[in-house]
Design a protein around this motif. Structure first.
Motif, mmCIF file in Angstrom:
data_model
loop_
_atom_site.group_PDB
_atom_site.id
_atom_site.type_symbol
_atom_site.label_atom_id
_atom_site.label_comp_id
_atom_site.label_asym_id
_atom_site.label_seq_id
_atom_site.Cartn_x
_atom_site.Cartn_y
_atom_site.Cartn_z
ATOM 1 N N ASP A 1 -0.994 54.196 59.226
ATOM 2 C CA ASP A 1 -2.270 53.732 58.369
ATOM 3 C C ASP A 1 -2.594 55.095 57.452
ATOM 4 O OD1 ASP A 1 -1.995 51.104 59.042
ATOM 5 O OD2 ASP A 1 -3.705 51.404 60.742
ATOM 6 N N THR A 2 -2.545 56.346 58.366
ATOM 7 C CA THR A 2 -3.089 57.333 57.574
ATOM 8 C C THR A 2 -2.099 57.607 56.396
ATOM 9 O OG1 THR A 2 -4.244 58.201 59.658
ATOM 10 C CG2 THR A 2 -3.617 59.852 57.699
ATOM 11 N N LEU A 3 -0.828 57.678 56.645
ATOM 12 C CA LEU A 3 0.193 57.946 55.733
ATOM 13 C C LEU A 3 0.009 56.997 54.427
ATOM 14 C CD1 LEU A 3 3.383 58.806 57.928
ATOM 15 C CD2 LEU A 3 2.013 60.315 56.564
ATOM 16 N N SER A 4 -0.241 55.727 54.921
ATOM 17 C CA SER A 4 -0.280 54.660 53.731
ATOM 18 C C SER A 4 -1.690 54.983 52.867
ATOM 19 C CB SER A 4 -0.476 53.238 54.544
ATOM 20 O OG SER A 4 -0.653 52.223 53.609
ATOM 21 N N GLN A 5 -2.753 55.280 53.806
ATOM 22 C CA GLN A 5 -3.648 55.829 52.790
ATOM 23 C C GLN A 5 -3.752 56.901 51.883
ATOM 24 O OE1 GLN A 5 -6.497 55.891 56.341
ATOM 25 N NE2 GLN A 5 -6.545 53.644 56.404
ATOM 26 N N LEU A 6 -2.918 57.899 52.546
ATOM 27 C CA LEU A 6 -2.694 59.132 51.725
ATOM 28 C C LEU A 6 -1.741 58.710 50.252
ATOM 29 C CD1 LEU A 6 -2.176 62.020 54.221
ATOM 30 C CD2 LEU A 6 -3.848 61.679 52.774
ATOM 31 N N SER B 1 10.685 62.928 54.194
ATOM 32 C CA SER B 1 9.329 63.264 54.860
ATOM 33 C C SER B 1 8.651 61.848 55.219
ATOM 34 C CB SER B 1 8.279 63.971 54.028
ATOM 35 O OG SER B 1 7.841 63.043 53.277
ATOM 36 N N ARG B 2 7.599 62.106 56.412
ATOM 37 C CA ARG B 2 7.026 60.857 56.812
ATOM 38 C C ARG B 2 6.094 60.332 55.707
ATOM 39 N NH1 ARG B 2 4.204 63.784 62.175
ATOM 40 N NH2 ARG B 2 3.807 65.341 60.449
ATOM 41 N N MET B 3 5.791 60.937 54.590
ATOM 42 C CA MET B 3 5.065 60.224 53.455
ATOM 43 C C MET B 3 5.986 59.131 52.942
ATOM 44 S SD MET B 3 1.844 61.000 53.321
ATOM 45 C CE MET B 3 1.705 60.588 51.428
ATOM 46 N N TYR B 4 7.274 59.419 52.732
ATOM 47 C CA TYR B 4 8.104 58.385 52.120
ATOM 48 C C TYR B 4 9.281 57.819 52.910
ATOM 49 C CZ TYR B 4 6.173 61.526 48.412
ATOM 50 O OH TYR B 4 5.358 61.897 47.681
ATOM 51 N N ALA B 5 9.133 57.677 54.297
ATOM 52 C CA ALA B 5 9.882 57.082 54.970
ATOM 53 C C ALA B 5 9.820 55.568 55.100
ATOM 54 C CB ALA B 5 9.544 57.402 56.850
ATOM 55 N N HIS B 6 8.509 55.251 54.484
ATOM 56 C CA HIS B 6 8.644 53.736 54.270
ATOM 57 C C HIS B 6 9.580 53.291 53.316
ATOM 58 C CE1 HIS B 6 6.424 55.344 50.791
ATOM 59 N NE2 HIS B 6 6.431 53.991 50.338
ATOM 60 N N LEU B 7 10.116 54.032 52.222
ATOM 61 C CA LEU B 7 11.091 53.275 51.367
ATOM 62 C C LEU B 7 12.516 52.922 52.096
ATOM 63 C CD1 LEU B 7 10.835 56.309 48.970
ATOM 64 C CD2 LEU B 7 10.157 54.104 48.571
ATOM 65 N N PHE B 8 12.528 53.070 53.506
ATOM 66 C CA PHE B 8 13.844 52.793 54.165
ATOM 67 C C PHE B 8 13.233 52.151 55.332
ATOM 68 C CE2 PHE B 8 14.175 56.920 52.172
ATOM 69 C CZ PHE B 8 15.530 56.529 51.369
ATOM 70 N N LYS B 9 12.643 50.919 55.156
ATOM 71 C CA LYS B 9 12.144 49.845 56.275
ATOM 72 C C LYS B 9 13.181 49.607 57.064
ATOM 73 C CE LYS B 9 7.577 49.022 54.171
ATOM 74 N NZ LYS B 9 6.650 48.306 53.737
ATOM 75 N N ALA B 10 14.198 49.214 56.530
ATOM 76 C CA ALA B 10 15.324 48.388 57.272
ATOM 77 C C ALA B 10 15.794 49.219 58.414
ATOM 78 C CB ALA B 10 16.273 47.805 56.046
#
Length: 274
Positions: A145-150, A264-273
């Motif tokens: 959530d913190t990363l998403s908010q940033l 980085s953790r800020m962009y790990a959401h790009l690889f959700k699969a």
């Protein structure tokens, strides 16, 4: 150190008078708060935060080189997994419309010029959150959530946006000796920040161009080039695979390149699969 009675904080503000004013106000409103570092620009804030690991960071939005939002992102990327991530308070002069993003995120903000009543409210909120962390240590983790908010705050820009280019950049003009070589952007595997320059990596060559990654990024096709670290932008269709190590950290292997690029953790959401 007892979180409830001995909280620690960092102040990042490029205007010395404002920084000292904030410190003086905090001393009056929250005598127990220890200011462990003062930083005059964004990179200094990141370095001091990683070294001192304060519980609270007061970050000015506008600072030379790296904004307060970018400094928060850099901190999040390099923050140790086993240490509580700081509570963030942004110091800003933006109007109410721009502040909507802060209202929606789990961070606090104070406006310039500083108003003691508003700063007192912020201090009370911080006390409550520190008390919650003391009771529930898991609440201090650098959460998704913190990363998403940033990411959300960074996406808002919080400043006058640059004019969008008419079309994405297609050719790079690269100096090679006394000549200028034209490098198709579609041949670039990745870009990497190198101070005021950017390294341009293709399958066969490496070039250096005199532009910052921040200036280059808006000129690239966002569908084709993905930022995977604050200093790295990758051509998405050049990614062969993404691999997680035992600690859960992602790295990329590109086609035609032996380099492994960290995500980085800020962009790990790009690889959700994965």
């Amino acid at each position: 150190m007892n979180t409830a009675s001995h909280p620690t904080a960092l102040i990042a503000e490029d205007e010395q008078l404002l920084a000292e004013h904030l410190r003086a106000e905090l001393r009056q409103l929250w005598p127990e708060l220890e200011i462990v570092a003062m930083a005059s620009h964004g990179q200094a804030a990141v370095d001091a935060a990683l070294a001192k690991q304060p519980q609270i960071c007061f970050l000015d939005i506008r600072m030379p080189g790296m904004s307060g939002l970018e400094a928060a992102r850099a901190m999040a990327e390099d923050w140790p997994d086993d240490r509580p991530f700081p509570l963030l308070v942004f110091v800003t002069a933006y109007d109410q419309y721009a502040l909507q993003a802060f209202e929606q995120a789990a961070v606090d903000y104070v406006l310039k010029p500083l108003q003691r009543e508003r700063l007192a409210q912020s201090c009370e909120r911080l006390r409550q959150q520190l008390a919650l962390r003391h009771r529930e240590p898991a609440a201090a983790a650098l959460s998704a959530d913190t990363l998403s908010q940033l990411r959300q705050l960074l996406g808002t820009g919080q400043a006058a946006p640059a004019a969008a280019p008419a079309a994405p950049l297609r050719l790079l003009q690269v100096s090679v000796g006394t000549a200028i070589q034209m490098v198709p952007v579609g041949e670039v595997l990745y870009f990497e920040a190198a101070d005021k320059y950017v390294r341009v990596i293709t399958a066969s060559k490496e070039h250096l161009i005199r532009i910052s990654l921040r200036e280059l990024l808006p000129q690239l096709d966002a569908q084709l080039f993905w930022q995977v670290h604050r200093g790295t932008v990758v051509r998405a269709d050049a990614i062969e695979r993404a691999v997680r190590d035992e600690a859960g950290k992602l790295s990329l292997q590109l086609r035609g390149c032996t380099d492994r690029l960290g995500v980085s953790r800020m962009y790990a959401h790009l690889f959700k699969a994965l």
